[in-house]
Scaffold this motif. Sequence first.
Motif, PDB file in Angstrom:
ATOM      1  N   PRO A 192       0.806  -1.228   0.000  1.00  0.00           N
ATOM      2  CA  PRO A 192       0.000   0.000   0.000  1.00  0.00           C
ATOM      3  C   PRO A 192       0.836   1.273   0.000  1.00  0.00           C
ATOM      4  CG  PRO A 192       0.006  -0.977   2.175  1.00  0.00           C
ATOM      5  CD  PRO A 192       0.691  -1.962   1.273  1.00  0.00           C
ATOM      6  N   CYS A 193       2.123   1.190   0.339  1.00  0.00           N
ATOM      7  CA  CYS A 193       2.910   2.414   0.459  1.00  0.00           C
ATOM      8  C   CYS A 193       3.963   2.550  -0.621  1.00  0.00           C
ATOM      9  CB  CYS A 193       3.598   2.465   1.825  1.00  0.00           C
ATOM     10  SG  CYS A 193       2.423   2.398   3.162  1.00  0.00           S
ATOM     11  N   SER A 194       3.981   1.636  -1.577  1.00  0.00           N
ATOM     12  CA  SER A 194       5.105   1.658  -2.522  1.00  0.00           C
ATOM     13  C   SER A 194       5.057   2.865  -3.443  1.00  0.00           C
ATOM     14  CB  SER A 194       5.130   0.370  -3.344  1.00  0.00           C
ATOM     15  OG  SER A 194       3.975   0.287  -4.127  1.00  0.00           O
ATOM     16  N   ALA A 195       3.868   3.509  -3.567  1.00  0.00           N
ATOM     17  CA  ALA A 195       3.792   4.685  -4.443  1.00  0.00           C
ATOM     18  C   ALA A 195       3.788   5.986  -3.643  1.00  0.00           C
ATOM     19  CB  ALA A 195       2.545   4.590  -5.317  1.00  0.00           C
ATOM     20  N   LEU A 196       4.119   5.893  -2.352  1.00  0.00           N
ATOM     21  CA  LEU A 196       3.969   7.078  -1.499  1.00  0.00           C
ATOM     22  C   LEU A 196       5.311   7.589  -0.967  1.00  0.00           C
ATOM     23  CD1 LEU A 196       0.901   5.927   0.618  1.00  0.00           C
ATOM     24  CD2 LEU A 196       0.928   7.092  -1.578  1.00  0.00           C
ATOM     25  N   ASP A 197       5.320   8.857  -0.584  1.00  0.00           N
ATOM     26  CA  ASP A 197       6.532   9.431   0.002  1.00  0.00           C
ATOM     27  C   ASP A 197       6.634   9.029   1.473  1.00  0.00           C
ATOM     28  OD1 ASP A 197       5.448  11.556   1.863  1.00  0.00           O
ATOM     29  OD2 ASP A 197       4.449  12.099  -0.009  1.00  0.00           O
ATOM     30  N   PRO A 198       7.797   9.229   2.106  1.00  0.00           N
ATOM     31  CA  PRO A 198       7.998   8.721   3.482  1.00  0.00           C
ATOM     32  C   PRO A 198       6.987   9.256   4.495  1.00  0.00           C
ATOM     33  CG  PRO A 198      10.070   9.406   2.524  1.00  0.00           C
ATOM     34  CD  PRO A 198       9.019   9.814   1.557  1.00  0.00           C
ATOM     35  N   ILE A 199       6.567  10.510   4.349  1.00  0.00           N
ATOM     36  CA  ILE A 199       5.629  11.058   5.339  1.00  0.00           C
ATOM     37  C   ILE A 199       4.267  10.380   5.217  1.00  0.00           C
ATOM     38  CG2 ILE A 199       4.411  13.152   6.068  1.00  0.00           C
ATOM     39  CD1 ILE A 199       6.977  14.660   5.044  1.00  0.00           C
ATOM     40  N   ALA A 200       3.814  10.248   3.987  1.00  0.00           N
ATOM     41  CA  ALA A 200       2.540   9.573   3.761  1.00  0.00           C
ATOM     42  C   ALA A 200       2.631   8.124   4.211  1.00  0.00           C
ATOM     43  CB  ALA A 200       2.166   9.646   2.283  1.00  0.00           C
ATOM     44  N   THR A 201       3.801   7.498   3.972  1.00  0.00           N
ATOM     45  CA  THR A 201       4.006   6.116   4.388  1.00  0.00           C
ATOM     46  C   THR A 201       3.871   5.990   5.901  1.00  0.00           C
ATOM     47  OG1 THR A 201       5.486   5.796   2.530  1.00  0.00           O
ATOM     48  CG2 THR A 201       5.636   4.197   4.316  1.00  0.00           C
ATOM     49  N   MET A 235      11.369  -3.889   4.264  1.00  0.00           N
ATOM     50  CA  MET A 235      11.532  -4.726   5.456  1.00  0.00           C
ATOM     51  C   MET A 235      11.343  -3.927   6.729  1.00  0.00           C
ATOM     52  SD  MET A 235      14.491  -7.291   4.298  1.00  0.00           S
ATOM     53  CE  MET A 235      15.205  -6.227   3.090  1.00  0.00           C
ATOM     54  N   GLN A 236      11.723  -2.624   6.676  1.00  0.00           N
ATOM     55  CA  GLN A 236      11.500  -1.765   7.835  1.00  0.00           C
ATOM     56  C   GLN A 236      10.007  -1.671   8.130  1.00  0.00           C
ATOM     57  OE1 GLN A 236      13.402  -1.115   5.312  1.00  0.00           O
ATOM     58  NE2 GLN A 236      15.435  -0.575   6.087  1.00  0.00           N
ATOM     59  N   GLN A 237       9.239  -1.549   7.050  1.00  0.00           N
ATOM     60  CA  GLN A 237       7.794  -1.455   7.231  1.00  0.00           C
ATOM     61  C   GLN A 237       7.246  -2.734   7.851  1.00  0.00           C
ATOM     62  OE1 GLN A 237       5.072  -1.267   3.718  1.00  0.00           O
ATOM     63  NE2 GLN A 237       4.569   0.678   4.660  1.00  0.00           N
ATOM     64  N   ALA A 238       7.679  -3.871   7.335  1.00  0.00           N
ATOM     65  CA  ALA A 238       7.238  -5.147   7.886  1.00  0.00           C
ATOM     66  C   ALA A 238       7.575  -5.201   9.370  1.00  0.00           C
ATOM     67  CB  ALA A 238       7.891  -6.297   7.133  1.00  0.00           C
ATOM     68  N   ALA A 239       8.784  -4.769   9.691  1.00  0.00           N
ATOM     69  CA  ALA A 239       9.221  -4.806  11.082  1.00  0.00           C
ATOM     70  C   ALA A 239       8.379  -3.877  11.948  1.00  0.00           C
ATOM     71  CB  ALA A 239      10.697  -4.410  11.172  1.00  0.00           C
ATOM     72  N   ARG A 240       7.992  -2.731  11.395  1.00  0.00           N
ATOM     73  CA  ARG A 240       7.246  -1.758  12.195  1.00  0.00           C
ATOM     74  C   ARG A 240       5.798  -2.163  12.422  1.00  0.00           C
ATOM     75  NH1 ARG A 240      10.452   2.328   9.375  1.00  0.00           N
ATOM     76  NH2 ARG A 240       8.933   2.276   7.694  1.00  0.00           N
ATOM     77  N   VAL A 241       5.130  -2.697  11.389  1.00  0.00           N
ATOM     78  CA  VAL A 241       3.682  -2.852  11.518  1.00  0.00           C
ATOM     79  C   VAL A 241       3.209  -4.249  11.891  1.00  0.00           C
ATOM     80  CG1 VAL A 241       3.231  -0.958   9.918  1.00  0.00           C
ATOM     81  CG2 VAL A 241       3.269  -3.319   9.061  1.00  0.00           C
ATOM     82  N   SER A 242       4.032  -5.274  11.643  1.00  0.00           N
ATOM     83  CA  SER A 242       3.468  -6.621  11.741  1.00  0.00           C
ATOM     84  C   SER A 242       3.853  -7.341  13.024  1.00  0.00           C
ATOM     85  CB  SER A 242       3.912  -7.448  10.533  1.00  0.00           C
ATOM     86  OG  SER A 242       5.292  -7.701  10.618  1.00  0.00           O
ATOM     87  N   GLN A 243       3.019  -8.335  13.391  1.00  0.00           N
ATOM     88  CA  GLN A 243       3.361  -9.206  14.506  1.00  0.00           C
ATOM     89  C   GLN A 243       4.115 -10.431  14.010  1.00  0.00           C
ATOM     90  OE1 GLN A 243      -0.487  -8.234  15.117  1.00  0.00           O
ATOM     91  NE2 GLN A 243       0.775  -6.458  15.564  1.00  0.00           N
ATOM     92  N   ARG A 244       3.665 -10.942  12.856  1.00  0.00           N
ATOM     93  CA  ARG A 244       4.370 -12.087  12.268  1.00  0.00           C
ATOM     94  C   ARG A 244       4.777 -11.733  10.852  1.00  0.00           C
ATOM     95  NH1 ARG A 244       1.847 -17.518  11.843  1.00  0.00           N
ATOM     96  NH2 ARG A 244      -0.078 -16.356  11.507  1.00  0.00           N
ATOM     97  N   THR A 245       5.844 -12.343  10.381  1.00  0.00           N
ATOM     98  CA  THR A 245       6.326 -12.081   9.034  1.00  0.00           C
ATOM     99  C   THR A 245       6.513 -13.399   8.306  1.00  0.00           C
ATOM    100  OG1 THR A 245       7.436 -10.042   9.693  1.00  0.00           O
ATOM    101  CG2 THR A 245       8.236 -11.105   7.691  1.00  0.00           C
ATOM    102  N   ALA A 246       6.020 -13.413   7.040  1.00  0.00           N
ATOM    103  CA  ALA A 246       6.184 -14.604   6.214  1.00  0.00           C
ATOM    104  C   ALA A 246       7.136 -14.262   5.087  1.00  0.00           C
ATOM    105  CB  ALA A 246       4.833 -15.044   5.657  1.00  0.00           C
ATOM    106  N   TYR A 247       8.139 -15.094   4.896  1.00  0.00           N
ATOM    107  CA  TYR A 247       9.095 -14.831   3.826  1.00  0.00           C
ATOM    108  C   TYR A 247       8.848 -15.794   2.668  1.00  0.00           C
ATOM    109  CZ  TYR A 247      13.345 -14.669   1.141  1.00  0.00           C
ATOM    110  OH  TYR A 247      14.216 -14.581   0.097  1.00  0.00           O
ATOM    111  N   PHE A 248       8.564 -15.232   1.514  1.00  0.00           N
ATOM    112  CA  PHE A 248       8.322 -16.024   0.301  1.00  0.00           C
ATOM    113  C   PHE A 248       9.557 -15.991  -0.572  1.00  0.00           C
ATOM    114  CE2 PHE A 248       3.701 -16.942  -0.036  1.00  0.00           C
ATOM    115  CZ  PHE A 248       3.268 -16.275   1.098  1.00  0.00           C
ATOM    116  N   HIS A 249       9.796 -17.125  -1.242  1.00  0.00           N
ATOM    117  CA  HIS A 249      10.930 -17.178  -2.157  1.00  0.00           C
ATOM    118  C   HIS A 249      10.581 -18.107  -3.304  1.00  0.00           C
ATOM    119  CE1 HIS A 249      15.257 -16.891  -3.056  1.00  0.00           C
ATOM    120  NE2 HIS A 249      15.087 -18.108  -3.546  1.00  0.00           N
ATOM    121  N   MET A 250      10.576 -17.579  -4.511  1.00  0.00           N
ATOM    122  CA  MET A 250      10.277 -18.343  -5.725  1.00  0.00           C
ATOM    123  C   MET A 250       9.025 -19.209  -5.579  1.00  0.00           C
ATOM    124  SD  MET A 250      14.081 -19.330  -6.984  1.00  0.00           S
ATOM    125  CE  MET A 250      13.660 -19.850  -8.640  1.00  0.00           C
ATOM    126  N   GLY A 251       7.989 -18.604  -5.085  1.00  0.00           N
ATOM    127  CA  GLY A 251       6.711 -19.305  -4.994  1.00  0.00           C
ATOM    128  C   GLY A 251       6.575 -20.205  -3.784  1.00  0.00           C
TER     129      GLY A 251
END
Lengths: 438, 275
Positions: free
Chosen positions: B198-207, B230-246
């Motif tokens: 959701p934030c990939s098209a936004l500037d840091p303040i909006a993010t 990854m900073q965003q994932a670290a800031r907002v999430s409780q759990r993180t899932a890492y995907f690699h080549m499907g």
Amino acid sequence: MTNLSSQPAANAQTPSTMDLVNKNLAKRYRAEKRFKAYGIAAILFGLACLVILFTDIVSKGHSAFLQTYVYLEVTYDADTLEIDDINNPQQIAIADYSALVKASLRQQFTDAKSRKERRNLYGLVSNGASFTLRESLEDNPALLNQTVGVWLLADDDVDTYYKSRGDDKADAFVGRLVPKQVAWIETWITNQQIKKRFNTTFFTSGDSREPEQAGILGAMAGSLFTLLVTIILSFPIGVAAAVYLEEYAPKNKLTDFIEVNINNLAAVPSIIFGLLGLAIFIGYFEMHRSLPLVGGLVLSLMTLPTIIISSRAAIKSVPPSIRDAALGLGASKMQVILHHVLPLSMPGMLTGAIIGFAQALGETAPLLMIGMVAFIVDIPGGISDPSTVLPVQIFLWSDSPERAFIERTSAAIMVLLAFLITMNTFAILLRNRLERRW
Amino acid sequence: MNENDPQISQDITNLITVGNAFSEHAKMSMRNVNVFYADKQAIHDVSLDIGKNEVVAMIGPSGCGKSTFLRCMNRMNDTIDSCRIEGDFRLEEDDIYHPNQDVVALRARVGIVFQKPNPFPKSIYDNVAYGPKVHGLASSKTDLDEIVETSLVRAGLWNEVKDRLTAAGTGLSGGQQQRLCIARTIAVGPEVILMDEPCSALDPIATAKIEELIAELSQNFTIAIVTHSMQQAARVSQRTAYFHMGKLIEVNDTKKVFTNPEHELTEAYITGRFG
């Protein structure tokens, strides 16, 4: 750089990179200018053609908007008219008013002795003049046995002569007029018994064999009804087909086949659609000839491919992100189409439709096939009255031998162009209204 | 990925997910998911739970299948003809891909926010009111006004737009547009919100504003977010899932993933050796 400065001789012979670039740059600018000039030349050529065309049409046609009238002293003689009861409308209706005109002419020009001369004399006034007299008597029965001066419609030969005459008698186009007739007209001119008035007949009547009585209203009504049928049929059908093909149709061989066929149909000569209409609507469904309904059906078939193709392009140009957004909120496919895709693509669809309808308005060939080329005097009152259309009327008049029809042909072209411009303006205004400014 | 790096150029066909992919209070649970685009397999046997009121971040290099997986969770991939989906998707007890499952009803429960802000070319009010109108959530104009206001307040946009609700939604700034899209999504009252970068098209303040918003929203909603940051994932999430080549390589508490990843591929990614 040190190399260059240490070898000034070599430097003088081989130009530096910047020199080469500059030399090339001038060449490139020249090429650029030429390229631009070609474009301007093309536009100027187009404009020149347009100006020539319009000048030609207007210079030939503007005189058709004026019509020559002759001032005659007419006596509503009860005996000549054979009216014994002025309150009997039937007697007023069937009375011979041309006898009044003839009597008036005989009275003014006593030199018309022989039968032939008299016929020539009577020919100076249009036979439409008797209708004018009847109407005025119907409006005012008190005129019976009175002598009044009336302006009566002149014959087309008189009209042509008077319009072409200008100030000098020698310039005038005599045509079929005999010297004696010319002399009579000149008498009228000296007496100021002849003048040009705005040609209301041209806008209020249907076609006629007599140029001075011929009008464009019948063809205008015919064009209007035909176009109405075309719009009502082809726009919804075209948009529905485009929506299905873009949004619902599965991507398979059949869809490809349909698509190829629609593209091909757009390039089919219009006369083929006329033959199709003749075979199906008139031959098989036994509809009558010359009807705006049949004309509209044929033109719908002709316009559909254009509308489908342009509508599909318009639907394609709606950003997928808008569809995703609506779908993601839980809108059904139909809601996505009705709430988002159609409103956003409507301006584009209208642009295509305008082109299609303008083409349909100017179409002649397919309508000849279904009998809209007939000579029809009555003004059609609906889609099931026999009629003709503007371009066919132009075609018919351009084929007529009377010189007065030449100016009427040009005038009809002007009316057709005005019709077209009005329609396009309306459509463009509508499109701009629908176009979102955000 | 870097083929020359001996540590990570390994065969991934036999990889199994490490960490804790499952949740005791699962709002959504996906089991053995395979997704194909025509003949190409985009997702290989992924199983993952999203816990109730949890924020799960999905990270991984481009083309790893995280967005595909997210879009499958409310059947947005139904619109792609060549896409074929296998496996079990459940929203609580309901089978998302059951033939009787109505997509419209599903999307009312599982909303989605896209990468690029995509407000409708309508007024701000109409943008937010569209979902409730489509689903018939408001019985009167006052009701609808209230839903619009609440949604805009919750999306943190109310104070900025309350005086110009009739202005075009597309006239807002990028960050405001994205918050409008979030308001539009929560106006329908979903249980789960999917966010696709959701934030990939936004500037840091909006993010930063959106990230704050995500934290607030997680009190009421279950959120799955795909992110490149990854900073965003670290800031907002409780759990993180890492995907690699499907493949889903690792799922763990966010803190653990970023401080002490179990799998070497995860470590390689978060330390920036590829991606």
